[in-house]
Design a protein around this motif. Structure first.
Motif, PDB file in Angstrom:
ATOM      1  N   THR A  17       0.841  -1.200   0.000  1.00  0.00           N
ATOM      2  CA  THR A  17       0.000   0.000   0.000  1.00  0.00           C
ATOM      3  C   THR A  17       0.871   1.243   0.000  1.00  0.00           C
ATOM      4  N   THR A  18       0.588   2.182  -0.891  1.00  0.00           N
ATOM      5  CA  THR A  18       1.343   3.424  -0.973  1.00  0.00           C
ATOM      6  C   THR A  18       0.503   4.579  -0.430  1.00  0.00           C
ATOM      7  N   VAL A  19       1.175   5.679  -0.181  1.00  0.00           N
ATOM      8  CA  VAL A  19       0.455   6.887   0.243  1.00  0.00           C
ATOM      9  C   VAL A  19      -0.534   7.320  -0.832  1.00  0.00           C
ATOM     10  N   ASP A  20      -0.153   7.173  -2.096  1.00  0.00           N
ATOM     11  CA  ASP A  20      -1.076   7.514  -3.188  1.00  0.00           C
ATOM     12  C   ASP A  20      -2.338   6.663  -3.125  1.00  0.00           C
ATOM     13  N   ASP A  21      -2.191   5.379  -2.785  1.00  0.00           N
ATOM     14  CA  ASP A  21      -3.356   4.511  -2.650  1.00  0.00           C
ATOM     15  C   ASP A  21      -4.281   5.010  -1.535  1.00  0.00           C
ATOM     16  N   ILE A  22      -3.669   5.410  -0.435  1.00  0.00           N
ATOM     17  CA  ILE A  22      -4.455   5.846   0.723  1.00  0.00           C
ATOM     18  C   ILE A  22      -5.236   7.116   0.408  1.00  0.00           C
ATOM     19  N   VAL A  23      -4.567   8.106  -0.177  1.00  0.00           N
ATOM     20  CA  VAL A  23      -5.263   9.366  -0.441  1.00  0.00           C
ATOM     21  C   VAL A  23      -6.325   9.190  -1.521  1.00  0.00           C
ATOM     22  N   ALA A  24      -6.084   8.271  -2.459  1.00  0.00           N
ATOM     23  CA  ALA A  24      -7.084   8.028  -3.501  1.00  0.00           C
ATOM     24  C   ALA A  24      -8.361   7.460  -2.887  1.00  0.00           C
ATOM     25  N   LEU A  25      -8.214   6.503  -1.966  1.00  0.00           N
ATOM     26  CA  LEU A  25      -9.386   5.918  -1.326  1.00  0.00           C
ATOM     27  C   LEU A  25     -10.087   6.927  -0.422  1.00  0.00           C
ATOM     28  N   ALA A  26      -9.300   7.769   0.251  1.00  0.00           N
ATOM     29  CA  ALA A  26      -9.886   8.768   1.150  1.00  0.00           C
ATOM     30  C   ALA A  26     -10.466   9.948   0.392  1.00  0.00           C
ATOM     31  N   GLY A  27     -10.087  10.108  -0.887  1.00  0.00           N
ATOM     32  CA  GLY A  27     -10.609  11.203  -1.688  1.00  0.00           C
ATOM     33  C   GLY A  27      -9.985  12.546  -1.374  1.00  0.00           C
ATOM     34  N   VAL A  28      -8.692  12.519  -1.002  1.00  0.00           N
ATOM     35  CA  VAL A  28      -7.972  13.767  -0.707  1.00  0.00           C
ATOM     36  C   VAL A  28      -6.646  13.745  -1.466  1.00  0.00           C
ATOM     37  N   GLY A  29      -5.885  14.834  -1.374  1.00  0.00           N
ATOM     38  CA  GLY A  29      -4.598  14.922  -2.051  1.00  0.00           C
ATOM     39  C   GLY A  29      -3.445  14.527  -1.144  1.00  0.00           C
ATOM     40  N   ARG A  30      -2.279  14.321  -1.746  1.00  0.00           N
ATOM     41  CA  ARG A  30      -1.084  13.938  -0.985  1.00  0.00           C
ATOM     42  C   ARG A  30      -0.728  14.987   0.063  1.00  0.00           C
ATOM     43  N   ARG A  31      -0.908  16.253  -0.274  1.00  0.00           N
ATOM     44  CA  ARG A  31      -0.559  17.318   0.673  1.00  0.00           C
ATOM     45  C   ARG A  31      -1.414  17.211   1.929  1.00  0.00           C
ATOM     46  N   SER A  32      -2.661  16.785   1.757  1.00  0.00           N
ATOM     47  CA  SER A  32      -3.528  16.612   2.928  1.00  0.00           C
ATOM     48  C   SER A  32      -3.011  15.498   3.832  1.00  0.00           C
ATOM     49  N   PHE A  33      -2.539  14.414   3.205  1.00  0.00           N
ATOM     50  CA  PHE A  33      -1.991  13.309   4.003  1.00  0.00           C
ATOM     51  C   PHE A  33      -0.817  13.791   4.837  1.00  0.00           C
ATOM     52  N   PHE A  34       0.138  14.469   4.204  1.00  0.00           N
ATOM     53  CA  PHE A  34       1.358  14.856   4.921  1.00  0.00           C
ATOM     54  C   PHE A  34       1.127  16.031   5.872  1.00  0.00           C
ATOM     55  N   ARG A  35      -0.021  16.651   5.783  1.00  0.00           N
ATOM     56  CA  ARG A  35      -0.363  17.675   6.767  1.00  0.00           C
ATOM     57  C   ARG A  35      -0.622  17.015   8.127  1.00  0.00           C
ATOM     58  N   TYR A  36      -1.100  15.769   8.098  1.00  0.00           N
ATOM     59  CA  TYR A  36      -1.427  15.066   9.332  1.00  0.00           C
ATOM     60  C   TYR A  36      -0.380  14.034   9.733  1.00  0.00           C
TER      61      TYR A  36
END
Length: 247
Positions: free
Chosen positions: A35-54
């Motif tokens: 599982t990649t970060v891209d996979d996670i944000v795609a399923l959550a419906g947000v962008g990569r920048r949102s992931f790394f904000r948290y």
């Protein structure tokens, strides 16, 4: 943290929780390494920048509440009063970690299973545990400052507190979160307080200065044991053996 699963008709979870939920769904379906970060944000419906904000990394999404818990523990210890018994205080601080896990047993069990399967996550978890231990040791070092072997005592008690807490917590997680986590942790931490805490006051009717073991005058081979309530059995036995050896 609150549950990472949504009920029908429930309000959409905040973005941080949505990312955790998406990550664990993919970890369980595909595996952590796949599982990649891209996979996670795609399923959550947000962008990569949102992931790394948290979350600074993919590992951090597995342990989303430890930073908050470490901050709570540090604040709890900083708020200690001079009359707080230090060993009891660090045991109470360790209970904050147990409460974090018990907030969401199903998520905690999922994380436990995942961490056992992924060596990198086990290493990450150990680094988190070390930070908790250092927080406890720092408080104890301050309380024992100027006392003989103060730093040594602080480090030993901090390590014992973490080991006892984790032993009970892992047993609870291994049982899939069955039983009372708080009761198990209380029992484990009670061993730390018995071994390292300040001895309780003598029971009523037992004056200060009375030895634990004494021989009755004018009596052959008779030993009287005077013990404080709550004294561990091993200590009583040890005192009896010592008295008999020197009788």
């Amino acid at each position: 943290m609150s549950s990472t699963t949504s009920r029908p008709g429930a309000t959409k979870p905040p973005m941080r929780e949505a990312l955790v939920a998406a990550a664990f769904q993919l970890f369980l379906e595909r595996g952590y390494e796949q599982t990649t970060v891209d996979d996670i944000v795609a399923l959550a419906g947000v962008g990569r920048r949102s992931f790394f904000r948290y979350f600074p990394s993919k590992e951090d999404v597995v342990f989303p509440d430890h930073e908050r818990c470490l901050a709570d523990m540090t604040a709890f210890l900083a708020a200690s009063e001079p009359d707080h018994e230090p060993v009891r205080r660090v045991c109470d601080a360790a209970r904050l970690v147990m409460l974090m896990y018990a907030e969401n047993p199903s998520f905690s069990v999922q994380r436990y299973r995942l961490t056992k399967r992924v060596p990198g996550l086990r290493a990450y978890e150990l680094s988190v545990v070390w930070r908790y231990e250092r927080a406890l040791a720092a408080y104890l070092r301050d309380r024992f400052a100027g006392k003989p072997d103060g730093d040594l005592r602080a480090d030993v008690i901090a390590a014992a507190t973490v080991a006892a807490h984790n032993n009970a917590l892992r047993s609870w997680l291994w049982s899939d979160g069955q039983g009372d986590a708080a009761e198990a942790v209380d029992h484990a931490l009670g061993s730390v307080q018995t071994a390292f805490g300040t001895a309780p006051e003598p029971s009523a009717g037992v004056p200060r200065g009375v030895p634990l073991v004494t021989a009755l005058p004018d009596a052959d081979d008779v030993v009287v044991v005077v013990s404080r309530r709550g004294a561990p059995l091993w200590r009583v036995v040890q005192e009896i053996e010592t008295a008999l050896a020197h009788g």
